[in-house]
Write an enzyme that holds these catalytic residues in place. Structure first.
Site, PDB file in Angstrom:
ATOM      1  N   HIS A 179     -19.129 -18.651 -20.674  1.00  0.00           N
ATOM      2  CA  HIS A 179     -17.989 -19.348 -19.978  1.00  0.00           C
ATOM      3  C   HIS A 179     -17.166 -20.013 -21.105  1.00  0.00           C
ATOM      4  O   HIS A 179     -17.649 -20.309 -22.244  1.00  0.00           O
ATOM      5  CB  HIS A 179     -18.908 -20.447 -19.357  1.00  0.00           C
ATOM      6  CG  HIS A 179     -17.872 -21.534 -18.716  1.00  0.00           C
ATOM      7  ND1 HIS A 179     -16.920 -21.210 -17.739  1.00  0.00           N
ATOM      8  CD2 HIS A 179     -17.415 -22.678 -18.969  1.00  0.00           C
ATOM      9  CE1 HIS A 179     -16.310 -22.128 -17.201  1.00  0.00           C
ATOM     10  NE2 HIS A 179     -16.394 -23.080 -18.046  1.00  0.00           N
ATOM     11  N   LYS A 227      -0.030   3.494 -21.543  1.00  0.00           N
ATOM     12  CA  LYS A 227      -0.492   2.245 -21.769  1.00  0.00           C
ATOM     13  C   LYS A 227       0.593   1.608 -22.402  1.00  0.00           C
ATOM     14  O   LYS A 227       0.804   0.402 -22.480  1.00  0.00           O
ATOM     15  CB  LYS A 227      -1.761   2.228 -22.317  1.00  0.00           C
ATOM     16  CG  LYS A 227      -2.711   2.984 -21.593  1.00  0.00           C
ATOM     17  CD  LYS A 227      -2.924   2.345 -20.016  1.00  0.00           C
ATOM     18  CE  LYS A 227      -3.500   3.572 -19.101  1.00  0.00           C
ATOM     19  NZ  LYS A 227      -2.507   4.655 -18.612  1.00  0.00           N
ATOM     20  N   GLU A 234       3.546   6.522   0.416  1.00  0.00           N
ATOM     21  CA  GLU A 234       2.049   6.753   0.513  1.00  0.00           C
ATOM     22  C   GLU A 234       1.694   7.471   1.966  1.00  0.00           C
ATOM     23  O   GLU A 234       1.775   6.952   2.850  1.00  0.00           O
ATOM     24  CB  GLU A 234       1.191   5.764   0.212  1.00  0.00           C
ATOM     25  CG  GLU A 234      -0.284   6.110   0.192  1.00  0.00           C
ATOM     26  CD  GLU A 234      -0.769   7.024  -0.527  1.00  0.00           C
ATOM     27  OE1 GLU A 234      -1.341   7.990   0.105  1.00  0.00           O
ATOM     28  OE2 GLU A 234      -0.621   7.172  -1.735  1.00  0.00           O
TER      29      GLU A 234
END
EC number: 1.8.1.4
Length: 462
Positions: free
Chosen positions: A441, A49, A201
């Site tokens: 909001h 991270k 992949e």
């Protein structure tokens, strides 16, 4: 008995189990062969991270003009980025040392091996050995990078996640084998820092455990930053005899050769269960995992297993929850068994991915009639203001009872939003209750309410 509880391994499963045992009045010891905090703190969740944050800052600076900010050309100091990451990991490991002292847990450094009769042999780095014993022995030895037969890691040109965190210099090009959380996160990090990245992949979609809509969006986002993606493909061999690597990739169209400096094998993890004394103690395993019941008892009384070495999801937060559940049961409490269908999964690419519960495909296969809602961040005021319009929130409800079956998010900071869904599912919240819960909001989290409104035909902002 020397102790009430001995924990083998100090990762997020082991050290959490030890702390909870101590809190419950049990005399506890923890055995660790390398660094307190295990892979997660030292070579996994935390240092990655830190690397990803450096990449994100670099990306912000390079796009500063989009926010009305003029900057000189930014230059990434790869060695300094790695150094910062190691510093963050070291700080976290010291934090675990402090917690061990605070909770009066004896830390024994060395390699442990379980023996019959509730005993553990510990071999120190200097070769000395001692035997300790406890009524309860919890094995939490975690996992390591899975090595594919045709992709043997040499630690230099073909590497695992551990070497990928501390490369002495930034490679100009890299092939990453596997696009799960580890592969995708490193793909974003290295590509953002300026390395030419190709993902190979085997499955049809990248991040294959995720909902297909999420996979498609991440593919678009990756292509936008120049990451090449090859799905339904497999690495057959790697020639490392030259200065770099020649990677033979089998695709639907035939064989292709990719040239790169480094190959990162990110094909998942394998449990650390070898040389632990499991066979001698009579502890049963199956398909590379220790067999346990819902409270992590093995088949041998007094021996338990948690984390990556048992069959649940190989995630740090799962290991921690298992450790707490296991210890609370040992202490005579009545913990609820873990619901493995309500475990959040997070991938810290840009955009981030967070999900929990059923995918659309799995919910249909389970026979549910569905109400599905989707809200794109392109319609979110907060996302527009932040310049982070990629992605969406997708929610899946049972049409009959309104049960929240799953949620799948891709976008900025969605890993911080998924806990709302986990709690809502734990409380058996219905779609109407979620819809009528007023969200603030402007926030990214409004998208959960809006996606729910979309599922019920009441969406306002689409």
């Amino acid at each position: 008995m020397n102790y009430d509880v001995i924990v083998i391994g100090s990762g997020p499963g082991g050290y959490v189990a030890a702390i909870r045992a101590s809190q419950l009045g049990l005399k506890t010891a923890i055995v660790e062969r390398e660094s307190l905090g295990g892979i997660c703190l030292n070579w996994g969740c935390i240092p990655t991270k830190a690397l990803l944050k450096s990449a994100q800052v670099f990306e912000y600076i390079n796009h500063a003009s989009e926010y009305g900010i003029k900057t000189a050309e930014a230059e990434a100091d790869f060695a300094a980025v790695v150094k910062r990451s190691r510093g963050v990991a070291e700080g976290m490991s010291k934090g675990v040392q402090f917690l061990m002292k605070k909770n009066k847990i004896e830390v024994i450094m060395g390699t442990a091996k379980v023996k019959p009769g509730n005993k553990v042999d510990v071999k120190s780095a200097d070769g000395s050995q001692k035997e300790i014993s406890a009524k309860h022995i919890i094995i939490a030895t975690g996992g390591r990078s899975r090595e594919l037969p045709n992709l043997k890691q040499d630690g230099k040109k073909i590497i695992g996640y551990r070497q990928a965190m501390v490369l002495p210099e930034q490679p100009k090009s890299m092939v990453i084998v596997g696009s799960g959380a580890i592969g995708s996160e490193f793909a974003y990090f290295y590509a953002t820092m300026g390395t030419k990245v190709t993902i190979v992949e085997f499955m049809d979609n990248i991040v294959p455990v995720e909902d297909e809509d999420v996979s498609k969006q991440l593919l678009r986002s990756f292509k936008k930053v120049g990451i090449e993606v090859m799905t339904s493909s497999s690495v057959e061999s790697v020639d490392t005899s030259g200065t770099g690597c020649k990677v033979q990739v089998k695709t639907a169209a035939g064989m292709q050769t990719l040239e790169c400096d480094i190959v990162l094998s990110a094909a998942g993890v394998v449990a650390n269960i070898e040389n632990l004394g499991l066979e001698e103690t009579g502890i049963k395993t199956e398909k590379g995992k220790v067999l346990v019941d819902e409270f992590y008892n093995t088949n041998v009384k007094g021996y338990y297993a948690i984390g990556d070495i048992v069959s649940g999801q190989a995630l740090a937060h799962v290991a921690s929850a298992e450790g707490i559940t296991c210890v609370e049961k040992i202490a005579g409490h009545h913990p609820e068994p873990i619901d493995y269908n309500n475990i959040p999964g997070c991938t810290y690419t840009t955009p981030e991915i967070a999900s929990v519960g059923y995918t659309e495909k799995a919910a249909k296969a389970a026979g549910y009639e569905l109400k599905i809602g989707k809200f794109p961040f392109s319609a979110s005021g907060k996302a527009s203001a932040a310049g982070a319009k990629d992605g969406f929130v997708k929610v899946i409800y049972d049409a009959k009872y309104g049960e929240l079956l799953g949620a799948h998010m891709i976008g900025a900071n969605v890993t911080e939003m998924i806990a709302e869904i986990v709690v809502a599912r734990k409380l058996e919240t219905t779609g109407h209750e979620m819809l009528k819960s007023i969200h603030p909001h402007p926030t990214m989290s409004e998208a959960i309410m809006e996606a729910t409104a979309d599922a019920y035909g009441e969406v306002i902002h689409l």
